[in-house]
Motif scaffolding. Structure first.
Motif, PDB file in Angstrom:
ATOM      1  N   HIS A  29      13.118  45.342 -15.198  1.00  0.00           N
ATOM      2  CA  HIS A  29      12.825  45.997 -16.269  1.00  0.00           C
ATOM      3  C   HIS A  29      11.329  46.352 -16.189  1.00  0.00           C
ATOM      4  O   HIS A  29      11.157  47.538 -16.226  1.00  0.00           O
ATOM      5  CB  HIS A  29      13.266  45.988 -17.299  1.00  0.00           C
ATOM      6  N   LEU A  30      10.743  45.350 -16.721  1.00  0.00           N
ATOM      7  CA  LEU A  30       9.424  45.798 -16.518  1.00  0.00           C
ATOM      8  C   LEU A  30       8.855  46.689 -15.993  1.00  0.00           C
ATOM      9  O   LEU A  30       8.590  47.440 -15.942  1.00  0.00           O
ATOM     10  CB  LEU A  30       8.509  44.610 -16.638  1.00  0.00           C
ATOM     11  N   LYS A  31       9.026  45.792 -14.447  1.00  0.00           N
ATOM     12  CA  LYS A  31       8.253  46.728 -13.058  1.00  0.00           C
ATOM     13  C   LYS A  31       9.040  48.337 -13.291  1.00  0.00           C
ATOM     14  O   LYS A  31       8.052  49.152 -13.060  1.00  0.00           O
ATOM     15  CB  LYS A  31       9.198  46.403 -11.981  1.00  0.00           C
ATOM     16  N   VAL A  32       9.869  48.641 -13.217  1.00  0.00           N
ATOM     17  CA  VAL A  32      10.607  50.093 -13.216  1.00  0.00           C
ATOM     18  C   VAL A  32       9.703  50.807 -14.558  1.00  0.00           C
ATOM     19  O   VAL A  32       9.633  52.000 -14.314  1.00  0.00           O
ATOM     20  CB  VAL A  32      12.545  50.045 -13.739  1.00  0.00           C
ATOM     21  N   LEU A  33       9.670  49.941 -15.712  1.00  0.00           N
ATOM     22  CA  LEU A  33       9.288  50.509 -16.887  1.00  0.00           C
ATOM     23  C   LEU A  33       7.780  50.919 -16.054  1.00  0.00           C
ATOM     24  O   LEU A  33       7.312  52.096 -17.206  1.00  0.00           O
ATOM     25  CB  LEU A  33       9.688  50.080 -18.318  1.00  0.00           C
ATOM     26  N   ARG A  34       7.213  50.000 -16.181  1.00  0.00           N
ATOM     27  CA  ARG A  34       5.508  50.447 -14.890  1.00  0.00           C
ATOM     28  C   ARG A  34       6.005  51.503 -13.995  1.00  0.00           C
ATOM     29  O   ARG A  34       4.590  52.299 -14.441  1.00  0.00           O
ATOM     30  CB  ARG A  34       4.699  49.763 -14.988  1.00  0.00           C
ATOM     31  N   LEU A  35       5.959  51.484 -13.076  1.00  0.00           N
ATOM     32  CA  LEU A  35       6.561  52.296 -12.607  1.00  0.00           C
ATOM     33  C   LEU A  35       6.570  54.168 -12.694  1.00  0.00           C
ATOM     34  O   LEU A  35       6.185  54.536 -12.644  1.00  0.00           O
ATOM     35  CB  LEU A  35       7.425  51.989 -11.498  1.00  0.00           C
ATOM     36  N   LEU A  36       7.547  53.980 -14.246  1.00  0.00           N
ATOM     37  CA  LEU A  36       8.328  55.470 -14.101  1.00  0.00           C
ATOM     38  C   LEU A  36       6.934  55.708 -15.425  1.00  0.00           C
ATOM     39  O   LEU A  36       6.800  57.074 -15.313  1.00  0.00           O
ATOM     40  CB  LEU A  36       9.686  55.053 -14.864  1.00  0.00           C
ATOM     41  N   GLU A  37       6.142  54.877 -16.193  1.00  0.00           N
ATOM     42  CA  GLU A  37       5.456  55.599 -16.691  1.00  0.00           C
ATOM     43  C   GLU A  37       4.037  55.966 -15.530  1.00  0.00           C
ATOM     44  O   GLU A  37       2.837  57.319 -16.461  1.00  0.00           O
ATOM     45  CB  GLU A  37       4.847  53.609 -17.699  1.00  0.00           C
ATOM     46  N   SER A  38       3.823  55.278 -15.149  1.00  0.00           N
ATOM     47  CA  SER A  38       2.822  55.699 -13.840  1.00  0.00           C
ATOM     48  C   SER A  38       3.029  57.169 -13.471  1.00  0.00           C
ATOM     49  O   SER A  38       2.503  57.538 -13.423  1.00  0.00           O
ATOM     50  CB  SER A  38       1.911  55.098 -12.957  1.00  0.00           C
ATOM     51  N   ASP A  39       4.341  57.320 -13.490  1.00  0.00           N
ATOM     52  CA  ASP A  39       5.261  58.578 -12.555  1.00  0.00           C
ATOM     53  C   ASP A  39       6.836  58.595 -12.560  1.00  0.00           C
ATOM     54  O   ASP A  39       7.182  58.029 -12.534  1.00  0.00           O
ATOM     55  CB  ASP A  39       4.781  58.460 -10.671  1.00  0.00           C
ATOM     56  N   PRO A  40       6.560  59.782 -13.672  1.00  0.00           N
ATOM     57  CA  PRO A  40       8.094  59.842 -13.987  1.00  0.00           C
ATOM     58  C   PRO A  40       8.790  60.303 -13.201  1.00  0.00           C
ATOM     59  O   PRO A  40      10.270  60.430 -13.431  1.00  0.00           O
ATOM     60  CB  PRO A  40       7.852  60.593 -15.490  1.00  0.00           C
ATOM     61  N   SER A  41       8.321  61.173 -12.004  1.00  0.00           N
ATOM     62  CA  SER A  41       9.030  61.530 -11.205  1.00  0.00           C
ATOM     63  C   SER A  41       9.796  61.406  -9.476  1.00  0.00           C
ATOM     64  O   SER A  41      10.480  61.697  -8.774  1.00  0.00           O
ATOM     65  CB  SER A  41       8.330  63.047 -10.416  1.00  0.00           C
ATOM     66  N   LEU A  42       9.980  59.783  -9.994  1.00  0.00           N
ATOM     67  CA  LEU A  42       9.653  58.914  -9.216  1.00  0.00           C
ATOM     68  C   LEU A  42      11.180  58.515  -8.969  1.00  0.00           C
ATOM     69  O   LEU A  42      12.251  58.921 -10.548  1.00  0.00           O
ATOM     70  CB  LEU A  42       9.745  58.252  -9.132  1.00  0.00           C
ATOM     71  N   SER A  43      11.860  59.308  -7.950  1.00  0.00           N
ATOM     72  CA  SER A  43      13.933  58.916  -7.422  1.00  0.00           C
ATOM     73  C   SER A  43      14.216  57.764  -6.933  1.00  0.00           C
ATOM     74  O   SER A  43      12.962  56.866  -7.866  1.00  0.00           O
ATOM     75  CB  SER A  43      14.135  59.595  -6.527  1.00  0.00           C
ATOM     76  N   GLN A  44      15.014  57.740  -7.811  1.00  0.00           N
ATOM     77  CA  GLN A  44      15.629  56.017  -7.947  1.00  0.00           C
ATOM     78  C   GLN A  44      15.164  55.537  -6.224  1.00  0.00           C
ATOM     79  O   GLN A  44      15.086  54.833  -5.836  1.00  0.00           O
ATOM     80  CB  GLN A  44      17.227  55.566  -7.885  1.00  0.00           C
ATOM     81  N   ARG A  45      15.115  56.246  -5.241  1.00  0.00           N
ATOM     82  CA  ARG A  45      15.202  55.829  -3.526  1.00  0.00           C
ATOM     83  C   ARG A  45      13.780  55.455  -4.102  1.00  0.00           C
ATOM     84  O   ARG A  45      13.154  53.975  -3.225  1.00  0.00           O
ATOM     85  CB  ARG A  45      15.767  56.680  -2.909  1.00  0.00           C
ATOM     86  N   GLU A  46      12.970  55.868  -4.066  1.00  0.00           N
ATOM     87  CA  GLU A  46      10.715  55.774  -4.293  1.00  0.00           C
ATOM     88  C   GLU A  46      10.760  53.979  -5.385  1.00  0.00           C
ATOM     89  O   GLU A  46      10.595  53.352  -4.748  1.00  0.00           O
ATOM     90  CB  GLU A  46      10.742  56.601  -4.743  1.00  0.00           C
ATOM     91  N   LEU A  47      12.497  54.600  -6.305  1.00  0.00           N
ATOM     92  CA  LEU A  47      11.959  53.067  -6.941  1.00  0.00           C
ATOM     93  C   LEU A  47      12.104  51.657  -6.312  1.00  0.00           C
ATOM     94  O   LEU A  47      11.822  51.143  -6.408  1.00  0.00           O
ATOM     95  CB  LEU A  47      12.839  53.862  -8.684  1.00  0.00           C
ATOM     96  N   SER A  48      13.083  52.221  -5.638  1.00  0.00           N
ATOM     97  CA  SER A  48      14.006  51.018  -4.890  1.00  0.00           C
ATOM     98  C   SER A  48      12.811  50.804  -3.505  1.00  0.00           C
ATOM     99  O   SER A  48      12.774  49.398  -3.875  1.00  0.00           O
ATOM    100  CB  SER A  48      15.350  51.769  -4.244  1.00  0.00           C
TER     101      SER A  48
END
Length: 116
Positions: free
Chosen positions: A12-31
């Motif tokens: 959850h922390l990693k996802v929150l950090r990634l989305l904070e830096s780039d909200p337009s990331l797709s779930q595939r890019e997050l994955s």
């Protein structure tokens, strides 16, 4: 105060950090960034949405799901800060234990090596 965290909190922390830096990331890019399956990423994103830590926002007039951004809510920003503080405490504790172990191994190595 206990600083133990649930196993999913790190994701959850990693996802929150990634989305904070780039909200337009797709779930595939997050994955890909997380190194986990798309299904696990979807589960994590849904959990964050259900908890109200992130929200989806359409950032362009598109019926395509790629037109969405994931934004941290005020609760998400607070949760990210809390999780960051918890993980920092855990990592510092792990670092100190590892530092002590390294020093002990150095002492043992020096004691066994009469050339030094």
């Amino acid at each position: 105060m206990s600083i133990d965290t649930h196993p999913h909190d790190e994701n959850h922390l990693k996802v929150l950090r990634l989305l904070e830096s780039d909200p337009s990331l797709s779930q595939r890019e997050l994955s890909e960034a997380l190194g986990v399956s798309l299904g696990k990423t979807n589960y994590c994103v849904r959990a964050l949405l259900d908890k109200g830590l992130i929200k989806m926002q359409n950032f362009r007039n598109s019926r395509n799901k790629l037109g969405y951004a994931y934004l941290l809510t005020p609760a998400g920003i607070a949760a990210k800060a809390d999780l960051t503080a918890s993980f920092l405490k855990i990592k510092l504790r792990e670092y100190e234990a590892l530092r002590r172990e390294i020093e002990e191994l150095r002492r043992e190595t020096s004691a066994e090596d009469p050339i030094k």
